[in-house]
Write an enzyme that holds these catalytic residues in place. Structure first.
Site, PDB file in Angstrom:
ATOM      1  CB  ALA A  66      54.946 -31.359 -36.106  1.00 10.62           C
ATOM      2  N   GLY A 109      50.478 -31.321 -38.934  1.00 14.12           N
ATOM      3  CA  GLY A 109      51.202 -30.318 -39.718  1.00 14.12           C
ATOM      4  C   GLY A 109      51.228 -30.654 -41.203  1.00 14.12           C
ATOM      5  CD  GLU A 112      48.271 -27.411 -38.525  1.00 16.42           C
ATOM      6  OE1 GLU A 112      49.353 -27.962 -38.223  1.00 16.42           O
ATOM      7  OE2 GLU A 112      47.645 -26.679 -37.743  1.00 16.42           O
ATOM      8  CD  GLU A 132      47.371 -31.283 -35.029  1.00 16.71           C
ATOM      9  OE1 GLU A 132      46.256 -31.837 -35.182  1.00 16.71           O
ATOM     10  OE2 GLU A 132      47.985 -30.704 -35.948  1.00 16.71           O
TER      11      GLU A 132
HETATM   12  N1  DAK Z   1      56.723 -37.868 -35.995  1.00 13.94           N
HETATM   13  C1  DAK Z   1      57.801 -38.690 -35.901  1.00 13.94           C
HETATM   14  N2  DAK Z   1      57.848 -39.921 -36.415  1.00 13.94           N
HETATM   15  C2  DAK Z   1      56.761 -40.368 -37.050  1.00 13.94           C
HETATM   16  C3  DAK Z   1      55.599 -39.582 -37.182  1.00 13.94           C
HETATM   17  C4  DAK Z   1      55.609 -38.265 -36.623  1.00 13.94           C
HETATM   18  N3  DAK Z   1      54.579 -37.421 -36.729  1.00 13.94           N
HETATM   19  N4  DAK Z   1      54.670 -40.298 -37.851  1.00 13.94           N
HETATM   20  C5  DAK Z   1      55.248 -41.494 -38.134  1.00 13.94           C
HETATM   21  N5  DAK Z   1      56.494 -41.522 -37.666  1.00 13.94           N
HETATM   22  C6  DAK Z   1      57.460 -42.621 -37.747  1.00 13.94           C
HETATM   23  C7  DAK Z   1      57.077 -43.746 -36.794  1.00 13.94           C
HETATM   24  O1  DAK Z   1      57.563 -43.465 -35.490  1.00 13.94           O
HETATM   25  C8  DAK Z   1      57.771 -44.920 -37.438  1.00 13.94           C
HETATM   26  O2  DAK Z   1      59.138 -44.845 -37.133  1.00 13.94           O
HETATM   27  P1  DAK Z   1      59.923 -46.193 -36.623  1.00 13.94           P
HETATM   28  O3  DAK Z   1      59.191 -46.635 -35.433  1.00 13.94           O
HETATM   29  O4  DAK Z   1      59.828 -47.125 -37.796  1.00 13.94           O
HETATM   30  O5  DAK Z   1      61.317 -45.685 -36.373  1.00 13.94           O
HETATM   31  C9  DAK Z   1      57.628 -44.622 -38.926  1.00 13.94           C
HETATM   32  O6  DAK Z   1      57.382 -43.217 -39.028  1.00 13.94           O
HETATM   33  C10 DAK Z   1      56.454 -45.351 -39.558  1.00 13.94           C
HETATM   34  O7  DAK Z   1      55.314 -45.063 -38.790  1.00 13.94           O
HETATM   35  P2  DAK Z   1      54.289 -46.189 -38.276  1.00 13.94           P
HETATM   36  O8  DAK Z   1      55.026 -47.468 -38.012  1.00 13.94           O
HETATM   37  O9  DAK Z   1      53.518 -45.603 -37.166  1.00 13.94           O
HETATM   38  O10 DAK Z   1      53.390 -46.383 -39.578  1.00 13.94           O
HETATM   39  P3  DAK Z   1      51.876 -46.878 -39.648  1.00 13.94           P
HETATM   40  O11 DAK Z   1      51.623 -47.092 -41.110  1.00 13.94           O
HETATM   41  O12 DAK Z   1      51.616 -48.004 -38.721  1.00 13.94           O
HETATM   42  O13 DAK Z   1      51.003 -45.636 -39.114  1.00 13.94           O
HETATM   43  C11 DAK Z   1      50.377 -43.298 -39.012  1.00 13.94           C
HETATM   44  C12 DAK Z   1      50.953 -44.476 -39.863  1.00 13.94           C
HETATM   45  C13 DAK Z   1      50.539 -42.025 -39.823  1.00 13.94           C
HETATM   46  C14 DAK Z   1      48.891 -43.564 -38.741  1.00 13.94           C
HETATM   47  C15 DAK Z   1      51.127 -43.228 -37.658  1.00 13.94           C
HETATM   48  O14 DAK Z   1      52.531 -43.206 -37.945  1.00 13.94           O
HETATM   49  C16 DAK Z   1      50.783 -41.999 -36.876  1.00 13.94           C
HETATM   50  O15 DAK Z   1      49.751 -41.957 -36.204  1.00 13.94           O
HETATM   51  N6  DAK Z   1      51.696 -40.990 -36.880  1.00 13.94           N
HETATM   52  C17 DAK Z   1      51.586 -39.840 -36.035  1.00 13.94           C
HETATM   53  C18 DAK Z   1      50.479 -38.913 -36.489  1.00 13.94           C
HETATM   54  C19 DAK Z   1      50.493 -37.667 -35.623  1.00 13.94           C
HETATM   55  O16 DAK Z   1      50.015 -37.689 -34.479  1.00 13.94           O
HETATM   56  N7  DAK Z   1      51.157 -36.600 -36.123  1.00 13.94           N
HETATM   57  C20 DAK Z   1      51.539 -35.468 -35.333  1.00 13.94           C
HETATM   58  C21 DAK Z   1      50.375 -34.534 -35.051  1.00 13.94           C
HETATM   59  S1  DAK Z   1      50.942 -33.092 -34.166  1.00 13.94           S
HETATM   60  C22 DAK Z   1      54.519 -26.524 -35.736  1.00 13.94           C
HETATM   61  C23 DAK Z   1      53.890 -26.814 -36.900  1.00 13.94           C
HETATM   62  C24 DAK Z   1      53.013 -27.860 -36.962  1.00 13.94           C
HETATM   63  C25 DAK Z   1      52.774 -28.622 -35.835  1.00 13.94           C
HETATM   64  C26 DAK Z   1      53.404 -28.334 -34.680  1.00 13.94           C
HETATM   65  C27 DAK Z   1      54.272 -27.261 -34.607  1.00 13.94           C
HETATM   66  N8  DAK Z   1      55.442 -25.481 -35.645  1.00 13.94           N
HETATM   67  C28 DAK Z   1      55.923 -24.853 -36.882  1.00 13.94           C
HETATM   68  C29 DAK Z   1      56.008 -25.050 -34.424  1.00 13.94           C
HETATM   69  C30 DAK Z   1      51.921 -29.775 -35.970  1.00 13.94           C
HETATM   70  C31 DAK Z   1      51.787 -30.720 -35.014  1.00 13.94           C
HETATM   71  C32 DAK Z   1      51.383 -32.044 -35.425  1.00 13.94           C
HETATM   72  O17 DAK Z   1      51.402 -32.389 -36.568  1.00 13.94           O
END
Ligand code: DAK
Length: 258
Positions: A66, A109, A112, A132
């Site tokens: 997400a 997400g 998921e 998460e």
């Molecule tokens: N959200 C927003 N931006 C993201 C992102 C994310 N989840 N993941 C990556 N990006 C963006 C980064 O901010 C970066 O943007 P800039 O800085 O260039 O503007 C760009 O994508 C490239 O990312 P990285 O520079 O970080 O790329 P790397 O190759 O170094 O790293 C990575 C890749 C996937 C390991 C890293 O980006 C990462 O850890 N991303 C976050 C992973 C994460 O924690 N995801 C969120 C989990 S919480 C819901 C449904 C579902 C959910 C919630 C609510 N509802 C329907 C209500 C689910 C929640 C989640 O998923």
């Protein structure tokens, strides 16, 4: 609805393809993208020419979860009022099979979403995880339930509590994904699998998907009863008559999907 964050195609007969398309954010799932995705699923569900749906991202990222920038601005009341999770449950109403073609990151997400599909075809670079906990929340779109059922409690706990990422091979061994292919091939293989399914008699496909999903919900006795009712129902279809006649007459069946 005109789409900004997804691309929609029909790459093979009977196959509807949705590509998540926010490359600058690794296909992070914001409200707009989710609304467009579910709208595209619903349109393929209504389209009689479509028998199977594929959802994919890019080779680098299926979806990195997400959108954290959007979630960072949200409080509990806003989440409740926006209630995007009710939209997610609309996916369960799609009766046509959905295949996730996953390459690169499938986190949070994104993982998921892949698990909410009926099958997962992965590239060798696919990485599955539920990170998460590292941002102070927990899986909310099915992760604790679907991942646990798919790979078992011990490994699911490690993935969700310890932020362990599963490689494509690990996910295959654990039963999370159907097949793993080189990155140049996974999408085409997913489309070919979808085309094979789309060429099957669709009422039977629908009732099989329905009965398999009931295996998650029902006791064995109730599930067997449910299966039996779907089985008997198929004896009322034109395609049952055609399929059996074609077998006996040694010819290819011509499905009416009725
Ligand atoms: N959200 C927003 N931006 C993201 C992102 C994310 N989840 N993941 C990556 N990006 C963006 C980064 O901010 C970066 O943007 P800039 O800085 O260039 O503007 C760009 O994508 C490239 O990312 P990285 O520079 O970080 O790329 P790397 O190759 O170094 O790293 C990575 C890749 C996937 C390991 C890293 O980006 C990462 O850890 N991303 C976050 C992973 C994460 O924690 N995801 C969120 C989990 S919480 C819901 C449904 C579902 C959910 C919630 C609510 N509802 C329907 C209500 C689910 C929640 C989640 O998923």
């Amino acid at each position: 609805m005109s789409y900004e964050t997804i691309l929609v195609e029909t790459p093979a007969e009977g196959v509807g393809l949705v590509r998540l398309n926010r490359p600058q954010a690794l296909n992070a799932l914001n409200s707009r993208l989710m609304a467009e995705l579910f709208d595209a699923f619903a349109a393929f569900e209504r389209d009689e020419a479509i028998g199977c749906i594929v959802v994919t991202g890019s080779d680098k990222a299926f979806a990195a979860g997400a959108d954290i920038r959007q979630m960072a601005e949200s409080d509990a009341v806003e989440m409740l009022v926006r209630d995007d999770l009710t939209d997610w449950s609309r996916m369960r109403a799609i009766t046509k099979p959905i295949i996730a073609a996953v390459s690169g990151w499938a986190l949070g997400g994104g993982c998921e979403l892949a698990m909410a599909c009926d099958m997962i075809v992965a590239s060798e670079t696919a990485r599955f995880g539920q990170p998460e906990v590292t941002i102070g929340i927990m899986p909310g779109a099915g992760g604790t339930q679907r991942l646990t059922r798919a790979i078992g409690k011990a490994l699911a706990m490690e993935v969700m509590l310890g932020n362990r990422h599963l490689t494509a091979e690990e996910a295959l061994a654990a039963g999370l994904v159907n097949r793993v292919y080189p990155v140049e091939e996974y999408l085409n293989e997913a489309i070919q699998l979808a085309a094979r399914i789309a060429a099957m008699p669709r009422v039977a496909v629908r009732l099989i998907k329905d009965a398999v999903n009931k295996a998650y919900e029902l006791s064995l006795t109730d599930g067997l009863d449910y299966e039996k009712r779907n089985f008997y129902l198929l004896f009322g279809t034109d395609d049952k008559r055609e399929g059996m006649a074609a077998f006996i007459e040694k010819r290819t069946p011509q499905w009416k999907h009725r």
